[in-house]
Design an enzyme around this catalytic site. Structure first.
Site, PDB file in Angstrom:
ATOM      1  N   THR A 161       0.871  -1.167   0.000  1.00 11.35           N
ATOM      2  CA  THR A 161       0.000   0.000   0.000  1.00 11.35           C
ATOM      3  C   THR A 161       0.913   1.224   0.000  1.00 11.35           C
ATOM      4  OG1 THR A 161      -0.156   0.175   2.430  1.00 11.35           O
ATOM      5  CG2 THR A 161      -1.808  -1.191   1.328  1.00 11.35           C
ATOM      6  N   HIS A 162       0.548   2.245  -0.721  1.00 12.46           N
ATOM      7  CA  HIS A 162       1.381   3.450  -0.852  1.00 12.46           C
ATOM      8  C   HIS A 162       2.778   3.104  -1.380  1.00 12.46           C
ATOM      9  CE1 HIS A 162      -1.705   5.542   1.519  1.00 12.46           C
ATOM     10  NE2 HIS A 162      -1.662   4.510   2.334  1.00 12.46           N
ATOM     11  N   SER A 283      19.058  -1.063 -25.563  1.00 11.19           N
ATOM     12  CA  SER A 283      19.435   0.345 -25.716  1.00 11.19           C
ATOM     13  C   SER A 283      20.409   0.493 -26.873  1.00 11.19           C
ATOM     14  CB  SER A 283      20.097   0.846 -24.428  1.00 11.19           C
ATOM     15  OG  SER A 283      20.762   2.070 -24.639  1.00 11.19           O
ATOM     16  N   LYS A 289      21.386  -2.918 -21.185  1.00  6.16           N
ATOM     17  CA  LYS A 289      19.981  -2.644 -20.907  1.00  6.16           C
ATOM     18  C   LYS A 289      19.042  -3.729 -21.444  1.00  6.16           C
ATOM     19  CE  LYS A 289      18.389   0.284 -19.096  1.00  6.16           C
ATOM     20  NZ  LYS A 289      17.937   1.580 -19.615  1.00  6.16           N
ATOM     21  N   GLU A 296       5.540  -0.415 -21.110  1.00  5.13           N
ATOM     22  CA  GLU A 296       5.476   1.044 -21.197  1.00  5.13           C
ATOM     23  C   GLU A 296       4.558   1.484 -22.331  1.00  5.13           C
ATOM     24  OE1 GLU A 296       9.580   2.047 -21.533  1.00  5.13           O
ATOM     25  OE2 GLU A 296      10.043   1.430 -19.477  1.00  5.13           O
ATOM     26  N   GLN A 328     -18.976  11.102 -39.203  1.00  7.80           N
ATOM     27  CA  GLN A 328     -17.950  10.412 -39.974  1.00  7.80           C
ATOM     28  C   GLN A 328     -16.687  10.219 -39.143  1.00  7.80           C
ATOM     29  OE1 GLN A 328     -17.524  11.187 -44.270  1.00  7.80           O
ATOM     30  NE2 GLN A 328     -15.436  11.846 -43.829  1.00  7.80           N
TER      31      GLN A 328
END
Length: 463
Positions: A161-162, A283, A289, A296, A328
């Site tokens: 939570t949070h 990358s 990477k 995303e 349209q």
């Protein structure tokens, strides 16, 4: 007698000049609505059947139209038809193709219909098939998630939570949350289909027709539940698109939330999940990477869907009744929403089938963050202490653990007993798994979770 201009356009008799090239390009709907062409052929075949039933078409004319429509569909599917922009839309292009093939019978096909109800019918036919396709894609994603849950049913992890560790749960319990959310989405689309399952054909321009067509026959031929109730509403209604867009926005919000959590869980800081290389990118400058671009992009596409939902609402909010050319533009937003949702579901389904959880990292994360604190309070409650006093007691233990720079579960028994004499030595022997199993309330992560899985399986069987 007034002189008319020569034009392919069927309404040219009223005009003394042809459309400018600028207007032809601006006015045509062909770039966006081509995917409706097979539905327009289907609607035209049903309409021809209705015209034959009342004697507008002879048996010979109907037979010629039926064969011509088959040939046009085959040519369309083969990619050998080029549509003419000056004819504005797929409907006038289809009529021109029929006239070119069979002559006079092709000129009769537009009796007792307008492009207004013709377009509305083609859209609803496509809406029904494409929405069912989306419903099936949601179901496939649910099935993939459920299979993943069952394969990895015994991994413990923190809940959050949070974005802070809160309590202990299982990986399967966390992931099953999204199945429940998705099933609400699926049922929303199923429900929306019921309201869209009415046939507008025969409403004509907006007030119906004096030619005695049987709209019930047309509706049955096109496998609609019933004809639409009101002719003006038939050609101006796009509520079903608004409902679809709203439902799709909720779906994409769920997919975006799922993507966001997976992005967090695959990060090096977390390391709970490993994505398959087949669904990651790299990358151009950093050799090490491995980026979760799929997730995303889904997160980004949710914004596009929400924006197009707003577009549809804005498009309709000030329209007077009857057909207006503004409509349209409905397909641009609708098709974008549909395509984004389908693409997102399909790529996420593939991603889930190939991703791998990391039980070691998940288990380790349950050893910090004081995630057993609530169950320590519940322990005292079962011994007779009020929850509020139990909460206060364990809060003090957490403060002690913070001061000692350890997790509350690592405190020696002496600290527990000093905080409250209701603590016995068994408090230090409780494992995360033990405390998870104790959670037996309906829908909880403990032993009752088996019932949740069975309930989910029943939901998916009813697809």
């Amino acid at each position: 007698m007034s002189e008319s201009i020569s034009s392919d356009n069927p309404w040219s008799g009223r005009f003394s000049k042809q459309m400018s090239d600028l207007l032809v390009g601006f006015n045509t709907s062909l770039p966006i609505e081509g995917r409706l062409f097979p539905c327009d052929i289907e609607g035209s075949r049903a309409h021809a059947t209705t015209l034959r039933a009342i004697g507008i078409l002879t048996e010979e004319e109907f037979s010629a139209l039926d064969v011509a429509l088959d040939e046009i569909l085959v040519d369309w599917q083969a990619g050998s038809i080029t549509l003419t922009p000056s004819l504005e839309d797929i409907h006038m292009n289809l009529e021109r193709l029929l006239i070119d093939k069979i002559g006079e019978a092709g000129r009769k096909i537009h009796t007792a219909r307008s492009r207004n109800d013709q377009q509305a019918t083609a859209q609803r036919l496509y809406f029904k098939s494409s929405t069912n396709e989306l419903i099936n894609a949601i179901h496939d994603f649910e099935v993939a998630l459920l299979a993943h849950c069952k394969t990895h049913s015994d991994i413990v992890m923190p809940s959050y939570t949070h974005l802070q560790r809160a309590e202990a749960t299982t990986y399967a319990h966390w992931l099953a949350t999204y199945i429940v959310m998705l099933d609400r989405d699926r049922r929303r689309f199923i429900d929306a289909l019921h309201r869209a399952d009415e046939c507008p054909l025969g409403a004509c321009a907006s007030t119906g027709t004096s030619i005695g067509i049987d709209r019930n026959l047309t509706s049955n031929l096109l496998r609609f539940h019933a004809p639409t109730m009101h002719s003006i509403d038939s050609v101006s209604d796009r509520d079903y698109l608004l409902e679809f867009a709203g439902d799709a926005s909720i779906l994409m919000i769920h997919l975006s939330r799922f993507s966001e959590e997976i992005i967090f869980f695959v990060s090096q800081e977390c390391g709970f999940i490993e994505l398959d290389d087949e669904y990651c990118t790299g990358s151009s400058i950093m050799p090490q990477k491995k980026n979760p671009d799929v997730l995303e992009l889904v997160r980004g596409k949710s914004s596009t869907v929400i924006g197009n939902t707003t577009t549809l609402m804005t498009l309709l909010k000030s329209l007077p009744l009857g057909y207006n050319k503004d409509l349209q533009e409905d397909k641009t937003a609708w098709f974008s929403i549909l395509d984004s949702a389908l693409a997102s579901l399909r790529i996420l389904t593939a991603l889930v089938r190939t991703m791998s959880p990391n039980p070691t990292r998940m288990q380790a994360a349950t050893q910090s963050g004081h995630i057993l604190a609530t169950e320590y309070a519940n322990y005292l409650v079962r011994k007779g202490l009020s929850f509020r006093n139990a909460h206060q007691t364990v809060g003090c233990l957490v403060k002690t653990a913070d001061r000692m720079k350890i997790d509350v579960s690592q405190l020696p028994f002496s600290e527990f007993r000093a905080a409250n004499e209701l603590f016995d030595e068994d408090i230090t022997q409780m494992s995360v798994r033990d405390l998870i199993r104790m959670k037996r309330s309906t829908g909880a992560c403990g032993s009752a979770f088996d019932d949740t899985i069975k309930a989910i399986e029943k939901l998916l069987e009813r697809n």
